[in-house]
Every structure is written in structure tokens, then in C-alpha cells.
Scaffold this motif. Structure first.
Motif, PDB file in Angstrom:
ATOM      1  N   THR A 365     -41.624  21.591 -49.686  1.00 31.62           N
ATOM      2  CA  THR A 365     -41.949  21.750 -51.107  1.00 31.62           C
ATOM      3  C   THR A 365     -42.322  23.197 -51.443  1.00 31.62           C
ATOM      4  O   THR A 365     -41.916  23.728 -52.481  1.00 31.62           O
ATOM      5  N   THR A 366     -43.077  23.853 -50.585  1.00 33.66           N
ATOM      6  CA  THR A 366     -43.476  25.236 -50.855  1.00 33.66           C
ATOM      7  C   THR A 366     -42.264  26.161 -50.836  1.00 33.66           C
ATOM      8  O   THR A 366     -42.118  27.030 -51.709  1.00 33.66           O
ATOM      9  N   SER A 367     -41.373  25.983 -49.854  1.00 33.78           N
ATOM     10  CA  SER A 367     -40.164  26.815 -49.783  1.00 33.78           C
ATOM     11  C   SER A 367     -39.323  26.662 -51.039  1.00 33.78           C
ATOM     12  O   SER A 367     -38.793  27.642 -51.583  1.00 33.78           O
ATOM     13  N   LYS A 368     -39.219  25.441 -51.506  1.00 34.49           N
ATOM     14  CA  LYS A 368     -38.440  25.175 -52.719  1.00 34.49           C
ATOM     15  C   LYS A 368     -39.017  25.933 -53.912  1.00 34.49           C
ATOM     16  O   LYS A 368     -38.273  26.548 -54.698  1.00 34.49           O
ATOM     17  N   ARG A 369     -40.330  25.932 -54.045  1.00 40.10           N
ATOM     18  CA  ARG A 369     -40.961  26.591 -55.189  1.00 40.10           C
ATOM     19  C   ARG A 369     -40.862  28.109 -55.084  1.00 40.10           C
ATOM     20  O   ARG A 369     -40.709  28.790 -56.106  1.00 40.10           O
ATOM     21  N   SER A 413     -30.403  17.593 -42.479  1.00 35.44           N
ATOM     22  CA  SER A 413     -29.703  18.633 -41.730  1.00 35.44           C
ATOM     23  C   SER A 413     -30.035  19.992 -42.349  1.00 35.44           C
ATOM     24  O   SER A 413     -30.612  20.069 -43.443  1.00 35.44           O
ATOM     25  N   VAL A 414     -29.651  21.066 -41.652  1.00 33.85           N
ATOM     26  CA  VAL A 414     -29.909  22.400 -42.190  1.00 33.85           C
ATOM     27  C   VAL A 414     -29.206  22.579 -43.531  1.00 33.85           C
ATOM     28  O   VAL A 414     -29.774  23.149 -44.478  1.00 33.85           O
ATOM     29  N   LYS A 415     -27.993  22.072 -43.643  1.00 31.23           N
ATOM     30  CA  LYS A 415     -27.250  22.183 -44.899  1.00 31.23           C
ATOM     31  C   LYS A 415     -27.942  21.397 -46.018  1.00 31.23           C
ATOM     32  O   LYS A 415     -28.068  21.883 -47.152  1.00 31.23           O
ATOM     33  N   GLU A 416     -28.392  20.191 -45.703  1.00 32.97           N
ATOM     34  CA  GLU A 416     -29.089  19.377 -46.708  1.00 32.97           C
ATOM     35  C   GLU A 416     -30.406  20.023 -47.117  1.00 32.97           C
ATOM     36  O   GLU A 416     -30.777  20.008 -48.301  1.00 32.97           O
ATOM     37  N   LEU A 417     -31.094  20.612 -46.145  1.00 31.12           N
ATOM     38  CA  LEU A 417     -32.361  21.281 -46.445  1.00 31.12           C
ATOM     39  C   LEU A 417     -32.126  22.523 -47.299  1.00 31.12           C
ATOM     40  O   LEU A 417     -32.891  22.813 -48.220  1.00 31.12           O
ATOM     41  N   ARG A 418     -31.065  23.240 -46.995  1.00 29.61           N
ATOM     42  CA  ARG A 418     -30.703  24.406 -47.810  1.00 29.61           C
ATOM     43  C   ARG A 418     -30.520  24.001 -49.265  1.00 29.61           C
ATOM     44  O   ARG A 418     -31.026  24.657 -50.188  1.00 29.61           O
ATOM     45  N   ASP A 419     -29.793  22.912 -49.494  1.00 29.28           N
ATOM     46  CA  ASP A 419     -29.564  22.442 -50.862  1.00 29.28           C
ATOM     47  C   ASP A 419     -30.867  21.987 -51.514  1.00 29.28           C
ATOM     48  O   ASP A 419     -31.087  22.215 -52.715  1.00 29.28           O
ATOM     49  N   TYR A 420     -31.741  21.353 -50.734  1.00 29.56           N
ATOM     50  CA  TYR A 420     -33.001  20.845 -51.287  1.00 29.56           C
ATOM     51  C   TYR A 420     -33.888  21.987 -51.773  1.00 29.56           C
ATOM     52  O   TYR A 420     -34.489  21.896 -52.857  1.00 29.56           O
ATOM     53  N   ILE A 421     -33.998  23.061 -50.988  1.00 33.35           N
ATOM     54  CA  ILE A 421     -34.891  24.160 -51.390  1.00 33.35           C
ATOM     55  C   ILE A 421     -34.202  25.124 -52.361  1.00 33.35           C
ATOM     56  O   ILE A 421     -34.846  26.033 -52.890  1.00 33.35           O
ATOM     57  N   GLY A 422     -32.913  24.944 -52.575  1.00 36.75           N
ATOM     58  CA  GLY A 422     -32.200  25.771 -53.539  1.00 36.75           C
ATOM     59  C   GLY A 422     -31.783  27.131 -53.027  1.00 36.75           C
ATOM     60  O   GLY A 422     -31.474  28.039 -53.807  1.00 36.75           O
ATOM     61  N   ALA A 423     -31.739  27.301 -51.709  1.00 32.31           N
ATOM     62  CA  ALA A 423     -31.352  28.585 -51.128  1.00 32.31           C
ATOM     63  C   ALA A 423     -29.829  28.714 -51.094  1.00 32.31           C
ATOM     64  O   ALA A 423     -29.102  27.723 -51.069  1.00 32.31           O
TER      65      ALA A 423
END
Length: 464
Positions: A365-369, A413-423
Motif C-alpha cells: 500500500t505504501t509503495s502504491k501511494r 507475481s512481480v508483474k501483478e505487483l507492478r500493476d498494483y502499485i502503478g509502476a
């Protein structure tokens, strides 16, 4: 299994700081300064116990050191010996009964205990001790050690030896009697503890950065499975177990320790800087600047910039006068709290392709923000680089990583996490690279799921 891990994860969440000083004038006041250097390890509560060789006096309370202690209180803590503690704990564990030092007063002698870490078999030991008649005031693991010591016979050092032999997990203890001090480290070396020389006496600390402020000189680390006894002019070493290993928690280097600390002979800033260099070596991303998330990621960001040849910039500013955001009652207020804590510098990131270095992603959550903060400030792209591997497993040794469900890398996955945090892209350091930067003798259980100790207690509980 998951239900048990949730209970265990919610309980074992401490990461605290311990400091002791022996045979030095105004020991309590010097302990205050030493603890101030360790304040990053715990902000919920603190305490100091001092001894004049006859009586142990203790004062403690909730809050920062500056909130709890006054000059008058420190003057009243007279003596040449002192132990102190700064505590981190979840809200439901922050009862005053758990605030350290813990005092034991009995006809066999008084002593004070401070502790950093987590005892894996705490639940079983507590049940066993209660069956034998022990009465607990709080839920701290430290209280278990105090009861175990009281039930042993012989000299104090042999009581401590026999008590510690019953403990499994990660711990660093400092124990002070009216005229002696004992520094104790777990047999796996999971938690840091060292000893230093000061004037005609000694200091013991969770981190070496505390020695600088009191002008002490680091002597060495307390070895895994070792008890150092300081009494009068005599310093002795005892081993309470034969089988030992060095498995320092990787998160000490990655996040917990101050950059100016030295752990197991390795400077934390240099280790983090090397982590950043390793992140950059195989990274082909096209970017304009490198920034770090304050504060623990700045060293890695400098290393990444040096290795990549990209300019290092201060793209995020931390407001050091804001309290912890998780206490806010609503999600909207918590999100606003992140903006209160961190601000993006639009003049730096606007129109730029940014490499953002952070030390870890736990819940995401913090990374996303933060990514959103940078994009709101005009960043064209944000490429996130993490100076640690993915958190995939709970920690049983005191790091506040709770359940599998809360560890976002155990689900995505790393790809899914990338999409979640918006990077725009996301890469992690590998476990091998963490060991290259911080030394090979590390506990990386939260990354690999392979723990350095025999978690027999976990198996026994699950069978019940």
C-alpha cells in the motif's frame, strides 16, 4: 496452518533497542543519550533502570524518550550502572506491563532485564511456567526469561545459562543485577548485540551507532550463544550452548539499523550502497534521475546512481514531525497521512523518467501511494527498484511481517505487483545479491521460507 500463522504473526512483532552501561558516572543520563541513538528501533515506550551497587531504581513510560524523561528523573536514577530500552509493539501489546526494563525483586536478589527479539517457543514455556505457579503481569517474552532465571539454582551466570538453553528463537538480552551486567545473544546470532569500552567501564548496545554519542569504542560483537559477564574489573565469557551459527537477520542491514552502525564488521551504509550497485548492474532501464525513499533507501539509491551513471536527486522529502499514520481512524485519513509524511518535489521529478529505490515491499500500500505521489508531481514514468527480495513468508523472529495474506508478494507475481502499485517497471534484488552485499551468513527466511532454526515449537502446536 493459516489460522495459527495469523495468531503467531500478530504476536511476534517486536523490533526494539537495548542499551547498557557499566561502571561509568551518571550512567542513567548516558543511557538516555545511547537510547536516543536507538530511537528508530522503537517509539512506543521506553525505560531506564540504574544501580548504585546497592539498589536498582527503574523509571519507564509510554512515548518517546523526550516525552518520558526529564532532567529531574534522570538525576534521581543515581548510580554507575544502567540498562535501557526503546520499544516497538502493536497497539494491543503496548500495555505498561510490557514496557521495559522489566524488574525482578525477590529475596534472592533484584535484577532488571531488557530484550530485543522474539522467542519462538514462548507460548509453550509460558504455559509450563504457569503450571508450575509462575504469575505473569504482561505478555512480553522478556518476562519468560525472568521467570526461568528465578527457577534456576546456582550463581547468576549459571542461572542465565540454564534459562537461555531453554529458549528458541531470536534474542539479545541485557541483564543487570545491583553490581553486575550480563550481555546475552541467541545461539543463531539473529539479533545484534555488541560491547564497547567507555572510560573505566563498558557499554552494551543493539547497534554501534549508540557508542558514538557517548564516546565509547566498539570492542566486538557478542558471539552467538555467548554470555558476557561484567562485574567489577572482571569481564568473562561463557557459552551456554555448543551448537551455534551466525545467521544475522538480513533486515537489520536492509531496514532496521542506522546507516552509521557496524554489524558483524560490516558498515550498514556501505552494505546498502552495494545493494544499490547490484540492482543497477543488470538494469537496462532508460531513465533521467535516481531517487530514494527516505530514509533507509537513500544509501541504496546513491549506489544505484553511481553504478548506472544516472544523476542522484532528492525527489522525496520526509516530514520528520508527523506521527505514525496507521493510528488514523479512516482509510482516507491514513492516505492523507502518507502525504503528510512524504512530499514529492515537482521541480525535480516533473517530466522525468524516475528510478525510485525503496528498501522493501511488504504489504504494497505504501509503495502504491508513493508511486502515485511522484506521478501527481509530474513524473513521466516511475521505475521501482527494491533493495531486497520479495517478502513471501512470515517471520518468526521479531520482524513485523504477519500473515501470508498480508505479504503481497506471496499472492502476486512481480508483474501483478507492478500493476498494483502503478509502476512502469519493477525489479527486486535476488537472495544471492543480498548475501553478496551484506555477507553470506544471513537469515533470509522471510524471502525464502527456509528458516535457520528448527521450528519444532510450530510443529508441536500444530499437532495439538
Amino acid at each position: 496452518m493459516d489460522e495459527y500463522l495469523e495468531v503467531l504473526g500478530n504476536k511476534l512483532n517486536e523490533e526494539c533497542g537495548c542499551f547498557g552501561i557499566y561502571n561509568v558516572k551518571d550512567a542513567a543520563s548516558l543511557s538516555y543519550f545511547g537510547l536516543h541513538a536507538l530511537q528508530h528501533r522503537g517509539q512506543e515506550a521506553c525505560g531506564i533502570a540504574s544501580s548504585d551497587n546497592k539498589v536498582i531504581t527503574c523509571y519507564k513510560g509510554k512515548g518517546l524518550l523526550s516525552d518520558v524523561f526529564t532532567n529531574k528523573i534522570l538525576e534521581d536514577l543515581a548510580g554507575k550502572h544502567a540498562v535501557g530500552h526503546v520499544r516497538y509493539a502493536k497497539a494491543h501489546e503496548n500495555q505498561i506491563e510490557n514496557v521495559q526494563p522489566l524488574m525482578v525483586r525477590s529475596h534472592t536478589g533484584h535484577f532488571a532485564v531488557v530484550h530485543n527479539g522474539a522467542i519462538v517457543n514462548a507460548k509453550e514455556l509460558k504455559v509450563e511456567l504457569e503450571d508450575l505457579g509462575s504469575i505473569f503481569q504482561g505478555s512480553s517474552d522478556s518476562e519468560i526469561l525472568a521467570h526461568l532465571i528465578q527457577r534456576e539454582e546456582g550463581t547468576m551466570v549459571y542461572k542465565i545459562m540454564n534459562a537461555c538453553a531453554k529458549l528458541e528463537g531470536a534474542f539479545a538480552f541485557i541483564i543487570m543485577t545491583k553490581d553486575c551486567m550480563y550481555a546475552v545473544r541467541d545461539k543463531n546470532g539473529l539479533r545484534p548485540l555488541s560491547i564497547a569500552k567507555l572510560e573505566n567501564g563498558y557499554c552494551v548496545s543493539s547497534e554501534s551507532c549508540a557508542y558514538d554519542i557517548v564516546n565509547a569504542k566498539l570492542i566486538r560483537e557478542v558471539e552467538p550463544g555467548e554470555i558476557i559477564r561484567i562485574c567489577g574489573d572482571d569481564v568473562q565469557s561463557f557459552k551456554y550452548v555448543d551448537q551455534i551459527q551466525k545467521k544475522m537477520c538480513a533486515m537489520e542491514y536492509i531496514y532496521f539499523a542506522r546507516p552509521d552502525s557496524v554489524i558483524e564488521g560490516i558498515n550498514v551504509h556501505n552494505a546498502r550502497k552495494l545493494s544499490g550497485k547490484l540492482l543497477a548492474r543488470k538494469d537496462k532501464v532508460k531513465a533521467d534521475i535516481v531517487i530514494g525513499v527516505p530514509d533507509s533507501s537513500l544509501s541504496a539509491a546513491i549506489g544505484y546512481a553511481e553504478e548506472s551513471g544516472l544523476p542522484y536527486e532528492i525527489g522525496l522529502i520526509k516530514n520528520r514531525y508527523v506521527g505514525r499514520t496507521f493510528i488514523q481512524p479512516t482509510q482516507k485519513q491514513r492516505e492523507r497521512g502518507v502525504r503528510m509524511k512524504l512530499s514529492a518535489i515537482s521541480a525535480i521529478v516533473n517530466g522525468k523518467n524516475v528510478v525510485m529505490i525503496d528498501d522493501s515491499i511488504v504489504r504494497g500500500t505504501t509503495s502504491k501511494r508513493i508511486v502515485q505521489l511522484l506521478k501527481d508531481a509530474g513524473a513521466k514514468t516511475v521505475h521501482v527498484r527494491i533493495a531486497s527480495p520479495e517478502f513471501k513468508s512470515p517471520c518468526f523472529y521479531g520482524v513485523d511481517t504477519s500473515t501470508y495474506e498480508e505479504l503481497i508478494s506471496s499472492r502476486l507475481s512481480v508483474k501483478e505487483l507492478r500493476d498494483y502499485i502503478g509502476a512502469d517497471s519493477l525489479k527486486f534484488l535476488s537472495i544471492d545479491e543480498v548475501k553478496e552485499a551484506n555477507g553470506p551468513n544471513l537469515c533470509v527466511g522471510c524471502f525464502s521460507g527456509k528458516y535457520p532454526t528448527n521450528l519444532f515449537t510450530l510443529g508441536n502446536i500444530l499437532k495439538k
